[in-house]
Design an enzyme around this catalytic site. Structure first.
Site, short mmCIF file in Angstrom:
data_model
loop_
_atom_site.label_atom_id
_atom_site.label_comp_id
_atom_site.label_asym_id
_atom_site.label_seq_id
_atom_site.Cartn_x
_atom_site.Cartn_y
_atom_site.Cartn_z
N PRO A 89 -12.77 22.34 16.25
CA PRO A 89 -13.32 22.66 17.69
C PRO A 89 -14.60 23.71 17.62
CG PRO A 89 -11.26 23.76 17.30
CD PRO A 89 -11.61 22.95 15.98
N GLU A 116 -5.53 27.16 10.70
CA GLU A 116 -6.38 27.84 11.44
C GLU A 116 -7.65 27.58 10.97
OE1 GLU A 116 -5.97 30.47 13.80
OE2 GLU A 116 -4.43 29.50 13.68
N ARG A 154 -16.13 0.23 18.52
CA ARG A 154 -16.30 -0.58 19.74
C ARG A 154 -18.10 -0.78 19.74
NH1 ARG A 154 -17.79 1.43 24.30
NH2 ARG A 154 -16.62 -0.12 25.51
N ASP A 169 -21.14 0.12 29.91
CA ASP A 169 -20.15 1.20 29.82
C ASP A 169 -20.64 2.47 30.54
OD1 ASP A 169 -18.86 -0.35 28.15
OD2 ASP A 169 -19.09 0.83 26.45
N1 ADE Z 1 -9.40 20.23 15.83
C1 ADE Z 1 -8.73 20.97 16.89
N2 ADE Z 1 -9.36 20.80 18.11
C2 ADE Z 1 -10.35 20.01 17.79
C3 ADE Z 1 -11.17 19.45 18.77
N3 ADE Z 1 -11.35 19.83 19.99
N4 ADE Z 1 -12.29 18.52 18.25
C4 ADE Z 1 -12.25 18.28 16.96
N5 ADE Z 1 -11.40 18.72 16.21
C5 ADE Z 1 -10.37 19.58 16.60
#
Ligand code: ADE
Length: 252
Positions: A89, A116, A154, A169
């Site tokens: 994230p 984590e 793709r 697209d």
């Molecule tokens: N791992 C946990 N959440 C994630 C996300 N939103 N994007 C990429 N990897 C992740």
């Protein structure tokens, strides 16, 4: 293209890679996906892959040695030559432009973080890019890795077949896609717009272009600033902004 995936949960990849277009892309030789279990590169009787964080705090951290050993032994001399992407994230937001850039490589490696996160030294030693698929937190990088594999595959020339190019697209043109219809021409009183049945390809193309702009204006106005639009199209948007409606849009 060859994609090496490093994960603690290889079985998660079975369904998505074994169906439909991703399956066919592999059968036809456009795509080769190799799933590597990080645990196979962990040492000791228990093959431990995670430990509590130094300094305390909750959760577990993926250990550095199994990941680095896995990536180094699989990539060999290609390490340093190809993108090694950590799904997290904390990464750069994934979008169509990133997918297009990645589709230009012959080989990619994806590391799926869990718990984590990974020991920071994984970043220093093997990771070249970090990707997030959105501003939300999943239980790990496996689903994001599948999203990346799908979006990139793709775009490999030939994967969708010649007649099904991804040029129109949503996002490929910088706009959302125009609405689609197929048979029947009427269902529960809802008719397909006449223009699409007219056989007039010029008119159809103009209608689709206006619809794509209209949709983007309604749903994702943030995309319009950087979309490649003509002066005429920008003037049309200005009229919509001023509260006017469009003859093509409303009349069909
Ligand atoms: N791992 C946990 N959440 C994630 C996300 N939103 N994007 C990429 N990897 C992740």
């Amino acid at each position: 293209m060859r994609i090496d995936v490093f994960t603690l949960f290889p079985a998660m990849f079975r369904g998505p890679l074994d169906e439909s277009i991703l399956k066919r892309a592999q059968e036809q030789g456009y795509l080769q996906v190799e799933i590597h279990n990080i645990r196979d590169y962990a040492e000791g009787k228990h093959r431990i892959t995670d430990e509590p964080p130094y300094g305390g705090g909750g959760g577990m951290i993926m250990k550095v040695e199994p990941i680095v050993r896995a990536v180094e032994s699989v990539l060999g001399d290609d390490l340093g030559q190809i993108p090694v992407i950590l799904l997290t994230p904390q990464g750069r937001l994934f979008n169509q432009e990133v997918a297009r850039r990645l589709a230009g490589y012959e080989r990619l490696a994806l590391i799926c973080g869990r718990y984590e996160g990974v020991d920071e030294r994984v970043r220093q030693l093997v990771v070249t890019d970090e990707i997030s698929i959105g501003d939300y937190v999943l239980t790990g990088g496996e689903l994001p890795a599948m999203v990346v594999i799908d979006a990139v595959t793709r775009l490999i020339p030939g994967v969708l077949g010649a007649r099904w190019a991804p040029d129109d697209d949503s996002h490929a043109t910088g706009l959302l896609e125009y609405p689609h219809y197929t048979r029947p021409s009427e269902f529960r009183g809802l008719r397909v717009p006449d223009v699409l049945l007219s056989g007039d390809h010029g008119r159809i193309a103009r209608w689709r272009r206006e619809q794509a702009i209209r949709r983007t204006w309604e749903r994702r106005p943030d995309l319009l600033a950087s979309a490649p639009l003509t002066d005429e199209e920008r003037a049309m948007i200005a009229r919509w902004d001023a509260g006017e409606t469009s003859s093509e849009t409303d009349g069909e």
